[in-house]
Design a protein around this motif. Structure first.
Motif, PDB file in Angstrom:
ATOM      1  N   LEU A 177       0.641  -1.249  -0.061  1.00 55.35           N
ATOM      2  CA  LEU A 177      -0.285   0.040   0.114  1.00 55.35           C
ATOM      3  C   LEU A 177       0.841   1.329  -0.030  1.00 55.35           C
ATOM      4  CD1 LEU A 177      -3.058   0.836  -0.159  1.00 55.35           C
ATOM      5  CD2 LEU A 177      -2.984   0.657   2.683  1.00 55.35           C
ATOM      6  N   PHE A 178       1.920   1.196   0.282  1.00 59.10           N
ATOM      7  CA  PHE A 178       3.522   2.164   0.625  1.00 59.10           C
ATOM      8  C   PHE A 178       3.209   2.745  -1.315  1.00 59.10           C
ATOM      9  CE2 PHE A 178       7.117   3.808   1.150  1.00 59.10           C
ATOM     10  CZ  PHE A 178       6.439   5.743   1.567  1.00 59.10           C
ATOM     11  N   SER A 179       4.009   2.010  -1.338  1.00 65.72           N
ATOM     12  CA  SER A 179       4.248   1.776  -3.224  1.00 65.72           C
ATOM     13  C   SER A 179       3.086   2.112  -4.029  1.00 65.72           C
ATOM     14  CB  SER A 179       4.983   0.794  -3.523  1.00 65.72           C
ATOM     15  OG  SER A 179       5.640   0.284  -2.518  1.00 65.72           O
ATOM     16  N   ARG A 180       1.879   2.019  -3.805  1.00 59.72           N
ATOM     17  CA  ARG A 180       0.694   2.292  -4.304  1.00 59.72           C
ATOM     18  C   ARG A 180       0.260   3.786  -3.903  1.00 59.72           C
ATOM     19  NH1 ARG A 180      -1.671  -0.929  -7.592  1.00 59.72           N
ATOM     20  NH2 ARG A 180      -3.909   0.358  -7.322  1.00 59.72           N
ATOM     21  N   VAL A 181       0.339   4.347  -2.545  1.00 60.33           N
ATOM     22  CA  VAL A 181       0.154   5.566  -1.931  1.00 60.33           C
ATOM     23  C   VAL A 181       1.298   6.604  -2.678  1.00 60.33           C
ATOM     24  CG1 VAL A 181      -0.050   7.207  -0.417  1.00 60.33           C
ATOM     25  CG2 VAL A 181      -0.755   5.246   0.175  1.00 60.33           C
ATOM     26  N   LEU A 182       2.437   6.175  -2.992  1.00 62.65           N
ATOM     27  CA  LEU A 182       3.157   6.770  -3.753  1.00 62.65           C
ATOM     28  C   LEU A 182       3.074   7.051  -5.283  1.00 62.65           C
ATOM     29  CD1 LEU A 182       6.734   6.207  -2.474  1.00 62.65           C
ATOM     30  CD2 LEU A 182       5.755   7.518  -1.383  1.00 62.65           C
ATOM     31  N   TYR A 183       2.914   5.959  -5.606  1.00 66.71           N
ATOM     32  CA  TYR A 183       2.492   6.614  -7.192  1.00 66.71           C
ATOM     33  C   TYR A 183       0.958   6.974  -7.418  1.00 66.71           C
ATOM     34  CZ  TYR A 183       6.211   3.643  -9.214  1.00 66.71           C
ATOM     35  OH  TYR A 183       7.134   3.203  -9.381  1.00 66.71           O
ATOM     36  N   GLY A 184       0.141   6.568  -5.994  1.00 66.27           N
ATOM     37  CA  GLY A 184      -1.126   7.296  -6.272  1.00 66.27           C
ATOM     38  C   GLY A 184      -0.905   9.494  -6.181  1.00 66.27           C
ATOM     39  N   ALA A 185       0.369   9.591  -5.594  1.00 69.23           N
ATOM     40  CA  ALA A 185       1.297  10.747  -5.338  1.00 69.23           C
ATOM     41  C   ALA A 185       1.226  11.566  -6.782  1.00 69.23           C
ATOM     42  CB  ALA A 185       1.780  11.321  -4.274  1.00 69.23           C
ATOM     43  N   GLN A 186       1.551  10.665  -7.540  1.00 71.48           N
ATOM     44  CA  GLN A 186       2.522  10.976  -8.941  1.00 71.48           C
ATOM     45  C   GLN A 186       0.818  11.130  -9.892  1.00 71.48           C
ATOM     46  OE1 GLN A 186       4.038   7.588 -11.716  1.00 71.48           O
ATOM     47  NE2 GLN A 186       6.461   8.802 -10.724  1.00 71.48           N
ATOM     48  N   THR A 187      -0.078  10.143  -9.632  1.00 74.26           N
ATOM     49  CA  THR A 187      -0.882  10.356 -10.184  1.00 74.26           C
ATOM     50  C   THR A 187      -1.661  11.532  -9.752  1.00 74.26           C
ATOM     51  OG1 THR A 187      -1.368   8.446 -10.531  1.00 74.26           O
ATOM     52  CG2 THR A 187      -3.225   9.058 -11.250  1.00 74.26           C
ATOM     53  N   SER A 188      -1.964  12.095  -8.977  1.00 74.73           N
ATOM     54  CA  SER A 188      -3.019  13.745  -8.581  1.00 74.73           C
ATOM     55  C   SER A 188      -2.215  13.927  -9.277  1.00 74.73           C
ATOM     56  CB  SER A 188      -3.297  13.060  -7.022  1.00 74.73           C
ATOM     57  OG  SER A 188      -3.898  12.137  -6.674  1.00 74.73           O
ATOM     58  N   LEU A 189      -0.269  14.731  -8.931  1.00 73.66           N
ATOM     59  CA  LEU A 189       0.287  15.640  -9.639  1.00 73.66           C
ATOM     60  C   LEU A 189       0.235  16.005 -11.544  1.00 73.66           C
ATOM     61  CD1 LEU A 189       3.023  15.390  -7.351  1.00 73.66           C
ATOM     62  CD2 LEU A 189       1.762  17.211  -7.196  1.00 73.66           C
ATOM     63  N   GLU A 190       0.311  14.814 -11.982  1.00 76.65           N
ATOM     64  CA  GLU A 190       0.144  14.603 -12.740  1.00 76.65           C
ATOM     65  C   GLU A 190      -1.232  15.498 -13.889  1.00 76.65           C
ATOM     66  OE1 GLU A 190       0.237  11.578 -17.257  1.00 76.65           O
ATOM     67  OE2 GLU A 190       0.573  11.280 -14.823  1.00 76.65           O
ATOM     68  N   VAL A 191      -2.378  15.032 -13.384  1.00 79.71           N
ATOM     69  CA  VAL A 191      -3.439  14.822 -13.127  1.00 79.71           C
ATOM     70  C   VAL A 191      -3.936  17.225 -13.085  1.00 79.71           C
ATOM     71  CG1 VAL A 191      -5.930  14.530 -12.822  1.00 79.71           C
ATOM     72  CG2 VAL A 191      -4.966  13.274 -13.410  1.00 79.71           C
ATOM     73  N   SER A 192      -4.141  17.095 -11.634  1.00 74.93           N
ATOM     74  CA  SER A 192      -4.132  17.741 -11.487  1.00 74.93           C
ATOM     75  C   SER A 192      -3.561  19.437 -12.030  1.00 74.93           C
ATOM     76  CB  SER A 192      -4.076  18.164  -9.687  1.00 74.93           C
ATOM     77  OG  SER A 192      -2.857  17.959  -9.451  1.00 74.93           O
ATOM     78  N   ALA A 193      -2.101  19.388 -11.737  1.00 76.16           N
ATOM     79  CA  ALA A 193      -0.983  19.729 -13.239  1.00 76.16           C
ATOM     80  C   ALA A 193      -2.107  20.219 -14.278  1.00 76.16           C
ATOM     81  CB  ALA A 193      -0.318  19.544 -13.241  1.00 76.16           C
ATOM     82  N   ALA A 194      -2.498  18.790 -15.288  1.00 77.59           N
ATOM     83  CA  ALA A 194      -2.795  18.890 -16.573  1.00 77.59           C
ATOM     84  C   ALA A 194      -3.655  19.868 -16.819  1.00 77.59           C
ATOM     85  CB  ALA A 194      -2.831  17.941 -17.191  1.00 77.59           C
ATOM     86  N   SER A 195      -4.850  19.438 -15.180  1.00 74.59           N
ATOM     87  CA  SER A 195      -6.166  19.895 -16.143  1.00 74.59           C
ATOM     88  C   SER A 195      -6.486  21.909 -15.634  1.00 74.59           C
ATOM     89  CB  SER A 195      -6.989  19.375 -14.776  1.00 74.59           C
ATOM     90  OG  SER A 195      -6.647  19.126 -13.336  1.00 74.59           O
ATOM     91  N   VAL A 196      -5.237  22.045 -14.410  1.00 79.23           N
ATOM     92  CA  VAL A 196      -4.826  23.549 -14.016  1.00 79.23           C
ATOM     93  C   VAL A 196      -4.296  24.052 -15.399  1.00 79.23           C
ATOM     94  CG1 VAL A 196      -4.490  24.845 -12.965  1.00 79.23           C
ATOM     95  CG2 VAL A 196      -4.990  23.531 -11.578  1.00 79.23           C
ATOM     96  N   GLY A 197      -3.509  23.895 -16.344  1.00 76.74           N
ATOM     97  CA  GLY A 197      -2.840  24.026 -17.339  1.00 76.74           C
ATOM     98  C   GLY A 197      -4.402  24.375 -18.703  1.00 76.74           C
ATOM     99  N   ILE A 198      -4.975  23.269 -18.742  1.00 76.52           N
ATOM    100  CA  ILE A 198      -5.874  23.659 -19.493  1.00 76.52           C
ATOM    101  C   ILE A 198      -6.529  24.584 -19.270  1.00 76.52           C
ATOM    102  CG2 ILE A 198      -8.224  22.775 -20.213  1.00 76.52           C
ATOM    103  CD1 ILE A 198      -7.206  20.011 -20.024  1.00 76.52           C
ATOM    104  N   GLY A 199      -7.431  24.775 -17.373  1.00 75.49           N
ATOM    105  CA  GLY A 199      -7.849  25.947 -17.644  1.00 75.49           C
ATOM    106  C   GLY A 199      -7.459  26.874 -17.386  1.00 75.49           C
TER     107      GLY A 199
END
Length: 298
Positions: free
Chosen positions: A88-110
């Motif tokens: 679960l610790f590894s998946r939480v770390l990779y989840g941070a990567q996913t959240s950063l990628e999606v949030s940064a790209a979506s804010v960039g679009i906006g």
């Protein structure tokens, strides 16, 4: 007789100490601002976790181990394991990567469409701005942000790219309003009138003269938007409209955890706590930046 000599001082020699003083004052205000420091620290940790997830994760995020199903937190698995024995610790770390990628790209679009529309409508104005563009923005904003993202995500279908588009579309009206309001103020300023007088084109006035002078509220709004993006990504993934399994996402991990909440609570505790801390960090950072750039008057 006393000889008095004078030395000429160049502008660079006089402005350099002034710039240094201003820089030191800014750094001092940052250090003394608890909201900024807490937010910056949390965001920095999240960025490090996401960027260096392949290095920091003790196990591959999708590695299944049927010999370690639903193991509680231990020295071998700091956050325990899930229903497939994945760390679960590894998946939480990779989840941070996913959240950063999606949030940064979506804010960039906006940001891209919000700045473009806001600059043009704010500078040109007129009936088209007031009775068409802003009414369209009002219609979009009449829907709650997360509901709007869910509707668009359902229409476009599941997937990382569609999640970015769905969330980014919801950010556009907010950025349009902020940019438009700032342009209304700046277009009447002396430096803009001077640029018009010497024959500067509209594009140059908007992007060279006005835009650099209205970046402060835009950056603050973008920072706060990253928090909303993290929540929206988790919501879409929770409902199966965002990142698809077996990719790690805090939202999808929370969806899985709801079936084991009484027997294996760590499945919900760690992704949920990490999500809450990340959102809190972006909000603290945005509030801190607002205090630094627009200090409140006593």
């Amino acid at each position: 007789m006393v000889n008095i000599t004078t030395e000429s001082v160049t502008p660079a020699e006089t402005t350099a100490p002034l710039k240094k003083v201003r820089k030191n004052r800014t750094l001092g205000r940052m250090v003394r601002n608890p909201s900024f420091m807490i937010g910056a620290l949390i965001v920095l940790l999240m960025v490090v976790a996401g960027v260096f997830a392949p290095v920091l994760a003790p196990y591959p995020p999708n590695q299944i181990n049927f010999m370690a199903l639903l193991q509680p937190p231990s020295s071998a698995h700091w956050f325990g394991t899930d229903e497939l024995g994945r760390d679960l610790f590894s998946r939480v770390l990779y989840g941070a990567q996913t959240s950063l990628e999606v949030s940064a790209a979506s804010v960039g679009i906006g940001l891209f469409f919000g700045i473009l529309i806001g600059l043009l409508t704010g500078y040109i104005g007129g009936a088209f701005d007031e009775w068409f563009v802003m009414r369209v923005m009002d219609s979009i904003q009449s829907f709650p942000f997360l509901i709007l993202a869910l509707v668009i995500g359902a229409v476009l279908g599941s997937g990382l790219g569609n999640a970015m588009i769905a969330i980014g579309f919801g950010f556009i009206p907010g950025f349009v309003r902020i940019v438009r309001a700032q342009v209304f103020v700046q277009r009447r300023s002396e430096y803009v009138q001077s640029a018009v007088t010497i024959g500067a084109g509209t594009t140059r006035i908007l992007f060279v003269h006005i835009l650099p002078n209205i970046l402060t509220p835009i950056i603050v709004q973008a920072t706060l938007g990253l928090a909303s993006g993290v929540v929206a990504e988790a919501g879409l993934s929770y409902l199966g409209l965002g990142v698809q399994p077996p990719a790690a996402s805090w939202g999808s991990m929370l969806h899985t955890a709801q079936g084991y909440i009484t027997t294996s609570p760590w499945l919900a505790i760690f992704p949920g706590l990490t999500l809450a801390i990340a959102v809190l960090g972006f909000n603290y950072l945005g509030d801190g930046l607002a205090d630094l750039w627009q200090p409140k008057k006593n």
